[in-house]
Write an enzyme that holds these catalytic residues in place. Sequence first.
Site, mmCIF file in Angstrom:
data_model
loop_
_atom_site.group_PDB
_atom_site.id
_atom_site.type_symbol
_atom_site.label_atom_id
_atom_site.label_comp_id
_atom_site.label_asym_id
_atom_site.label_seq_id
_atom_site.Cartn_x
_atom_site.Cartn_y
_atom_site.Cartn_z
ATOM 1 C CD GLN A 93 28.922 -13.066 -28.084
ATOM 2 O OE1 GLN A 93 29.161 -13.998 -28.844
ATOM 3 N NE2 GLN A 93 29.467 -11.886 -28.250
ATOM 4 C CG HIS A 111 26.578 -17.755 -25.163
ATOM 5 N ND1 HIS A 111 27.644 -17.273 -25.879
ATOM 6 C CD2 HIS A 111 25.562 -17.861 -26.064
ATOM 7 C CE1 HIS A 111 27.294 -17.098 -27.154
ATOM 8 N NE2 HIS A 111 26.037 -17.436 -27.283
ATOM 9 C CB CYS A 119 19.629 -31.947 -12.125
ATOM 10 S SG CYS A 119 19.414 -33.738 -12.096
ATOM 11 C CB CYS A 140 20.955 -33.611 -8.879
ATOM 12 S SG CYS A 140 19.481 -32.770 -8.319
#
Length: 239
Positions: A93, A111, A119, A140
């Site tokens: 996690q 996770h 982006c 981005c």
Amino acid sequence: MKFTKDDKIVVLTGAGVSAESGLQTFRDAGGLWENYRVEDVSSPEGFDKNPAFVWKFYKERLKQLENAQPNPAHFAIKKLEDFAKDNFTLVTQNIDGLHRKAGNKRVLEMHGALDRCRCLKCNEYWLISQVDLSPDIPTCEKCGGILRPDVVWFGEVPYHLNEIAKVSREADYFIVVGTSGVVYPAAMFVQIAKDSKATTICVNKEEPANLVFFDEFYKGKAGEILPKLVDEWIGEVKE
Ligand code: NAD
């Protein structure tokens, strides 16, 4: 108890495995959530409302990570992978990447990971090292869209769920380290493993919320307990 090379081993880790590397857990005293409201920094709504604030939080986490090194618990888990090879899966996690840093290869980061972002406009994934983090809200390079951390937030679907459910069903040993057993769906995989007749083992500083699903519980610090346990589990086994 001794593992054989044919045993399928799954390890599931949470924030507690990184505590001895100096990274805060969420719920322990002094944990992250004492300074931030989770809904502000760990939800898509929080990011929509104030992306600069959320990025500030994650930049702090990245800063903290710069000096963090894997601890004996991470290395014990690496030793288990070296032993079981293709029969080993690590589910974490954690978003800190310390398992990869310790050398684990078969890692499912359910996770996401702090060292990646993506982006919101063109969905391109970037390594954080490729991104200019100096603006309050990084963008981005390809399309100019807003970047967000590649971290799974509350209300979002974790990564690799089908694969994790599969390895949980197939596991002979399901070992959980440093997680409170509160965050679902991560907390449910031990139940799947137990229903499928795995031996279930927990190493944690306190009793987890889902203690009832464990055959064995070792209370204490993972960095102190796990290396000894792993040596015992794999120590005597002949090739
Ligand atoms: P949690 O904070 O809810 O629980 C951590 C558990 O680890 C607690 O039960 C605590 O008693 C135990 N613990 C603390 N120190 C320990 C040690 N030295 N040895 C063994 N156990 C120890 O964390 P969680 O269950 O992982 O869930 C919270 C969420 O927070 C997860 O989704 C995770 O993605 C995220 N998170 C990640 C990091 C990280 O990447 N390092 C850090 C904080 C939170």
